[in-house]
Design an enzyme around this catalytic site. Structure first.
Site, PDB file in Angstrom:
ATOM      1  N   GLN A 297     -10.182  -3.792  -3.116  1.00  0.00           N
ATOM      2  CA  GLN A 297     -11.439  -3.274  -2.589  1.00  0.00           C
ATOM      3  C   GLN A 297     -12.564  -3.442  -3.609  1.00  0.00           C
ATOM      4  O   GLN A 297     -13.652  -3.925  -3.283  1.00  0.00           O
ATOM      5  CB  GLN A 297     -11.280  -1.786  -2.247  1.00  0.00           C
ATOM      6  CG  GLN A 297     -12.555  -1.147  -1.739  1.00  0.00           C
ATOM      7  CD  GLN A 297     -12.961  -1.683  -0.383  1.00  0.00           C
ATOM      8  OE1 GLN A 297     -12.199  -1.622   0.559  1.00  0.00           O
ATOM      9  NE2 GLN A 297     -14.172  -2.229  -0.280  1.00  0.00           N
TER      10      GLN A 297
ATOM     11  N   HIS B 193      -7.516   0.948  -6.306  1.00  0.00           N
ATOM     12  CA  HIS B 193      -7.711   0.118  -5.116  1.00  0.00           C
ATOM     13  C   HIS B 193      -8.383  -1.187  -5.579  1.00  0.00           C
ATOM     14  O   HIS B 193      -9.553  -1.438  -5.320  1.00  0.00           O
ATOM     15  CB  HIS B 193      -8.591   0.866  -4.104  1.00  0.00           C
ATOM     16  CG  HIS B 193      -8.522   0.335  -2.703  1.00  0.00           C
ATOM     17  ND1 HIS B 193      -7.774  -0.777  -2.358  1.00  0.00           N
ATOM     18  CD2 HIS B 193      -9.134   0.743  -1.560  1.00  0.00           C
ATOM     19  CE1 HIS B 193      -7.920  -1.011  -1.067  1.00  0.00           C
ATOM     20  NE2 HIS B 193      -8.724  -0.109  -0.566  1.00  0.00           N
TER      21      HIS B 193
ATOM     22  N   ASP C 134     -17.054   7.683  -1.737  1.00  0.00           N
ATOM     23  CA  ASP C 134     -15.814   7.566  -0.964  1.00  0.00           C
ATOM     24  C   ASP C 134     -15.507   8.945  -0.378  1.00  0.00           C
ATOM     25  O   ASP C 134     -16.134   9.943  -0.761  1.00  0.00           O
ATOM     26  CB  ASP C 134     -14.684   7.076  -1.895  1.00  0.00           C
ATOM     27  CG  ASP C 134     -13.388   6.742  -1.155  1.00  0.00           C
ATOM     28  OD1 ASP C 134     -13.423   6.589   0.091  1.00  0.00           O
ATOM     29  OD2 ASP C 134     -12.332   6.652  -1.813  1.00  0.00           O
TER      30      ASP C 134
ATOM     31  N   ARG D 209     -13.531  -8.355   1.659  1.00  0.00           N
ATOM     32  CA  ARG D 209     -12.097  -8.110   1.449  1.00  0.00           C
ATOM     33  C   ARG D 209     -11.310  -9.370   1.800  1.00  0.00           C
ATOM     34  O   ARG D 209     -10.384  -9.767   1.096  1.00  0.00           O
ATOM     35  CB  ARG D 209     -11.599  -6.944   2.327  1.00  0.00           C
ATOM     36  CG  ARG D 209     -12.132  -5.574   1.964  1.00  0.00           C
ATOM     37  CD  ARG D 209     -11.589  -5.085   0.640  1.00  0.00           C
ATOM     38  NE  ARG D 209     -10.143  -5.021   0.608  1.00  0.00           N
ATOM     39  CZ  ARG D 209      -9.396  -4.024   1.107  1.00  0.00           C
ATOM     40  NH1 ARG D 209      -9.981  -2.970   1.641  1.00  0.00           N
ATOM     41  NH2 ARG D 209      -8.073  -4.053   1.034  1.00  0.00           N
TER      42      ARG D 209
ATOM     43  N   ARG E 141       0.880  -1.184   0.000  1.00  0.00           N
ATOM     44  CA  ARG E 141       0.000   0.000   0.000  1.00  0.00           C
ATOM     45  C   ARG E 141       0.905   1.218   0.000  1.00  0.00           C
ATOM     46  O   ARG E 141       1.693   1.420   0.931  1.00  0.00           O
ATOM     47  CB  ARG E 141      -0.906  -0.001   1.229  1.00  0.00           C
ATOM     48  CG  ARG E 141      -1.538   1.362   1.471  1.00  0.00           C
ATOM     49  CD  ARG E 141      -2.645   1.348   2.485  1.00  0.00           C
ATOM     50  NE  ARG E 141      -3.822   0.706   1.952  1.00  0.00           N
ATOM     51  CZ  ARG E 141      -5.040   0.826   2.487  1.00  0.00           C
ATOM     52  NH1 ARG E 141      -5.221   1.553   3.578  1.00  0.00           N
ATOM     53  NH2 ARG E 141      -6.071   0.209   1.946  1.00  0.00           N
TER      54      ARG E 141
ATOM     55  N   CYS F  14     -16.165   1.949   0.682  1.00  0.00           N
ATOM     56  CA  CYS F  14     -14.979   1.147   1.019  1.00  0.00           C
ATOM     57  C   CYS F  14     -14.579   1.301   2.485  1.00  0.00           C
ATOM     58  O   CYS F  14     -13.898   0.437   3.021  1.00  0.00           O
ATOM     59  CB  CYS F  14     -13.824   1.515   0.106  1.00  0.00           C
ATOM     60  SG  CYS F  14     -13.285   3.230   0.236  1.00  0.00           S
TER      61      CYS F  14
END
Ligand code: CP
Ligand code: NVA
Length: 305
Positions: free
Chosen positions: A133, A130, A222, A290, A103, A262
Site C-alpha cells: 500500500q 502494509h 487511516d 496498487r 495477508r 489506503c
C-alpha cells in the site's frame, strides 16, 4: 532485490526506487496496450486471513496481466484454518507456485512463511506493516509532486500498520515525516527506534494533529480500528476524537497538499466527507497504483527484465 518483500523497514532507498521506477514503466506499457516482457505461466498463491477488496483484486488482476494466474486461498477454508502449520504450507506452495502473497495478523507468520518458502513471499498486510500500500502511495505522490525527497508528509491517527510503513518508507526515501497519535496508540517501538537513529530526514512524533500538519505536502490517515480490533471500536472512537482530517487541519498544510487514504475510509471519523471528496482523484489514483506497484514487485521478484 532481496528474495521477499516483507516490510519497508530495512529496505534501501535504491530498492524502493527500483520498484517505483518499474511500476511507472509497467503502468505506461499497460496504458499503451503493450505486452510486458515477462515469462508466461507464473502462478501466485494468495493467502488471506483477513478481508480484502483492493489487495485481492489488484494482485489477481496484476498476475493475469503479467501472463500468469492467481490462486485465492482463504485461511478459513484451506487447511491453514484446520491448523496445518505455516512452515508446511510454505513448502507445499513452493512446489506448485512461483510466488506467495499473504495477508494475516502477525508479522512473524509472514517471516516464517518466507523462511520456509523457496519462492518469493510478499506481505499483503500484517498488523505490523502494509508495504504494498505505501509503495503505491509513494508512486502516487511522485506522479503528483514529481519527487519524494524533501517533501514533508504527515500521518494523523492510529499508530498502526500504515503508520509504521509510512514512517519506515518515508524516511528512507528522504521525506520528513511527522506523526500525530494519541498516547497509547503510538507506532511500533521497532519503527520508532529506526526513526530516531536514521539520518535520512526529520522525524517528529506528537499528540497534536495541528503540529504534525504544519506545512505538510501530503496528509495520510487511516481507520481508527483496524481489522482484528473490532472489539475495541467504542474505546477507540473516544481516544481518537480530534484526530480527524478536516478543512481546519488542511488549512495548516502547504498549498496543494495531497491527501492519501489506503481505504476503506470511514467518513465522519478519521476524515470528513468534504476532504475525502475534494481529494478523491488522488485517493483513487492511489488505489489504482496498487495494481501497478504490485505488478512491479512480482515482476522484480520473479525475475522480469
Ligand atoms: N487498502 C487495502 O489494502 O484494501 P483492501 O483491504 O480492500 O485490500
Ligand atoms: N489499518 C487498516 C488498513 C486496511 C487496508 C487495517 O489493518 O485494517
Amino acid at each position: 532485490m532481496k528474495k521477499d518483500l516483507l516490510k519497508l523497514l530495512g529496505m534501501t532507498r535504491e530498492e524502493i526506487l527500483l520498484i517505483l521506477d518499474t511500476a511507472d514503466r509497467l503502468k505506461a506499457e499497460h496504458k499503451a496496450g503493450k505486452k510486458h516482457d515477462f515469462p508466461a505461466g507464473k502462478t501466485l498463491a494468495m493467502i488471506f486471513s483477513k478481508n480484502s477488496t483492493r489487495t485481492r483484486v489488484s494482485f489477481e488482476t496484476g498476475i493475469y496481466q503479467l501472463g500468469g494466474h492467481g490462486i485465492f486461498l482463504s485461511s478459513a477454508d484451506s487447511q491453514l484454518g484446520r491448523g496445518e502449520p505455516i512452515q508446511d504450507t510454505a513448502r507445499v506452495l513452493s512446489r506448485y507456485c512461483d510466488c506467495i502473497m499473504i495477508r494475516t495478523y502477525e508479522q512473524e507468520e509472514v517471516e516464517t512463511l518466507a523462511r520456509y518458502a523457496t519462492v518469493p513471499v510478499i506481505n499483503g498486510l500484517t498488523d505490523f506493516e502494509h508495504p504494498c500500500q505505501v509503495l503505491a502511495d509513494f508512486m502516487t505522490i511522485r506522479e503528483y509532486k514529481k519527487r519524494l525527497e524533501g517533501l514533508k508528509i504527515c500521518y494523523i491517527g492510529d499508530g498502526n500498520n500504515m503508520a509504521n510503513s509510512i514512517i519506515a518508507g518515508g524516511l528512507t526515501c528522504g521525506m520528513d515525516v511527522s506523526v500525530a497519535c494519541p498516547e497509547g496508540y503510538r507506532p511500533d517501538p521497532k519503527i520508532l527506534e529506526f526513526a530516531e537513529v536514521q539520518t535520512f530526514a526529520k522525524f517528529e512524533l506528537t499528540v497534536s494533529p495541528a503540529q504534525a500538519a504544519k506545512n505538510a505536502d501530503v496528509v495520510f490517515t487511516d481507520v481508527w480500528a483496524s481489522m482484528g480490533q473490532e472489539k475495541e471500536t467504542a474505546q477507540r472512537m473516544k481516544a481518537f476524537q480530534g484526530y480527524q482530517v478536516n478543512d481546519e487541519l488542511m488549512a495548516l498544510c502547504n498549498p496543494g497538499c495531497m491527501v492519501q487514504h489506503c481505504l476503506p475510509a470511514h467518513r465522519g471519523e478519521e476524515i470528513t466527507e468534504k476532504v475525502f471528496e475534494d481529494h478523491a482523484n488522488e485517493i483513487f489514483d492511489e488505489a489504482e497504483n496498487r495494481l501497478h506497484v504490485q505488478k512491479a514487485i512480482m515482476y522484480l521478484l520473479m525475475g522480469g527484465k
